[in-house]
Structures are given as structure tokens and as C-alpha cells.
Scaffold this active site. Sequence first.
Site, PDB file in Angstrom:
ATOM      1  N   ASN A  46       7.442  10.865 -61.719  1.00 56.34           N
ATOM      2  CA  ASN A  46       6.072  11.333 -61.529  1.00 56.34           C
ATOM      3  C   ASN A  46       5.945  12.818 -61.254  1.00 56.34           C
ATOM      4  OD1 ASN A  46       3.527  11.814 -59.753  1.00 56.34           O
ATOM      5  ND2 ASN A  46       3.137   9.844 -60.730  1.00 56.34           N
TER       6      ASN A  46
ATOM      7  N   ARG B 146      11.847   4.152 -63.501  1.00 52.96           N
ATOM      8  CA  ARG B 146      10.715   3.339 -63.925  1.00 52.96           C
ATOM      9  C   ARG B 146       9.517   4.196 -64.323  1.00 52.96           C
ATOM     10  NH1 ARG B 146      11.231  -1.064 -65.979  1.00 52.96           N
ATOM     11  NH2 ARG B 146       9.105  -1.579 -65.354  1.00 52.96           N
TER      12      ARG B 146
ATOM     13  N   ASN C 223       4.685   9.903 -54.960  1.00 51.93           N
ATOM     14  CA  ASN C 223       4.000  10.667 -55.997  1.00 51.93           C
ATOM     15  C   ASN C 223       4.276  12.157 -55.841  1.00 51.93           C
ATOM     16  OD1 ASN C 223       1.957  11.885 -57.680  1.00 51.93           O
ATOM     17  ND2 ASN C 223       0.804   9.978 -57.631  1.00 51.93           N
TER      18      ASN C 223
ATOM     19  N   ASP D 237      -2.052  11.950 -54.531  1.00 52.99           N
ATOM     20  CA  ASP D 237      -1.410  12.191 -55.824  1.00 52.99           C
ATOM     21  C   ASP D 237      -0.398  13.329 -55.638  1.00 52.99           C
ATOM     22  OD1 ASP D 237      -1.147  12.843 -58.838  1.00 52.99           O
ATOM     23  OD2 ASP D 237      -2.495  11.128 -58.836  1.00 52.99           O
TER      24      ASP D 237
END
Length: 305
Positions: A120, A117, A169, A225
Site C-alpha cells: 500500500n 497481498r 496503510n 489512509d
Amino acid sequence: MELVTDGLRFPEGPVAMPDGSVVLVEIERGCVTRVLPDGSQQVVAEVGGGPNGAAIGPDGKLYVCNNGGFHYVERAGLLIPHGQPDGYSGGRIERVDLETGSVETLYKDGDFGCTLRGPNDIVFDNAGGFWFTDHGKTRRRERDVTGVFYARADGSLLREVIFPMENPNGIGLSPDGKKLYVAETYTCKLWVYDIAGPGEIAFTQGLLGPGGTFLYSPSGYTFFDSLAVDGAGNVCVATIGQSGISVVSPEGELIEFVATDDPFTTNICFGGPDLTTAYITLSGTGRLVKMDWPRGGAQLNYLNA
């Protein structure tokens, strides 16, 4: 912090190269860019979608997590990703030749029964394979449930290893390659997993969580992140909202917090002599900065810094 360059369109995925340049992605522009030591910029490849995390593989090429793109808003001088765009092009892993700029899709939706999807972040192990997170995509009233994958660089294997996770992430390996660190964005949790072999996790037993060991989470309005690991095994996690780098020991203690001036502080990597220069992407304001780091970074596989 010292400014290296600015004017980038949501930079992430920095890789400090042996020649002193930094290769990174510009997610909003859909390209891979090389930043030279003097701050000048060269577009290396146009990949489209939303190039995100990047790493050098055993063949010397750049492997890119492409999240398929974001919608963006500009507010208070910041460029901000905001959900899945109308032109979402699908998640995929791409291989980029840094010399020619050619782009090859290695894995995409549907490969080996897996649906990517929003890939990252990525890290290579010493067996020639790579771990990567799928952050998923967010729509108006729904969000993908995703996990962590392992793949071979030759395109022969894609395996979902950890599922489910809440928008994973950042991902990284301990210096000895025996532990895998994963940061979740919206829960702002840092997890650690014991690696049993290439692409294999020795899951812990428990009723809660994704089968790993919870390591650390900060207080306040924060999001995690991407991350990098230093030579001492500390996990350096880019922290959004609080704006900076959270440095967490292997035992789960916050060693220090290095503040920045951009709420969208997204990535850190290490380069320079003894890997003691930290390169940090300040994505909301489109800058790449650098600073002296008190500890050298962990040596990445297939990248001779």
C-alpha cells in the site's frame, strides 16, 4: 485549496518532483501519471493491477506498491474501492523508469517466504532500503491479516518486520530517521516504532498491540489512509470519512485538522519552495489539489525538492 487537475481514476501516491510536476498513480486505471504544473496529464507507465503508494529510490526510479487491484462501485458521484476483484493479479513491488516507462517487478508473492497481498504505502530510509505496508485484501466474509515489510532497493532482501497489524496503510519516517510511523485503516490507530537499524525495530514490551507505541486515534466514523511527516516531526494523516488531514504531534496530540470536501481524502505530500506546498489526493472525486501549508514538509531521501 486550489485544483491542480481532475478526471483522475482514484489517484494516490503523489510525489512532488523537482521540476514542479507531481507523479502519482491512478489505481483504477492501473497506471502511473505525471501531472504538469499547468494541470495537464501524461501517462508515464501502464503497470496494471492496482498501483498504490510510490516513492523515488536511490537510482532515481519510482518504486510502486501494487495492491493487485480492487473492485469498484460508483455512488453519489464517488468512485469507491470495494473488495478484492475477480481479476486480482497479486501483490507486488514494482520499479518504474520514469523516462522510458518500463516496469520491473522487484518483489512478488512468495519471495523470501513472504506472501504479499496488497502492498500500500512506502518510504525510503537513508540506507537505500524502504519500508512498506501491506494493507491486505478484503473478501466477502474475510480479510487478510498483514504487516509491515522492509526491503532493499536492489531486490536482494524482503523481510516482514511487524506482524500482525490491522490493515496497515500510511507509513513514514521522522525527520531524523529514528522513528517509523504506521497508520492502520479500520482501527484508525496511529503507531510509532523506534528504529534500531536498517530494517530493524526495537519493539516495546506489552501484551497488547503490534509491539509499537500507540500514538493517536480520532473519534467518530473515521479511517486512516496514507501519511506524510512535516519538518517539525508532525504526522499528517489522510483521514477518510471525516474528510481531511489530521496533523498529529510526535507526542500524540492533534495539532489541527485540515478539512477537505472529499470523503476519500487519501494522500498528502510536500513540494515547492521550502516544501510548503501540500499536494492532496481527493480520490473519490478524482482530483489533485494543492494548498499552502504552515510548516514545511520533511525532506525525503533521494528526492531533491
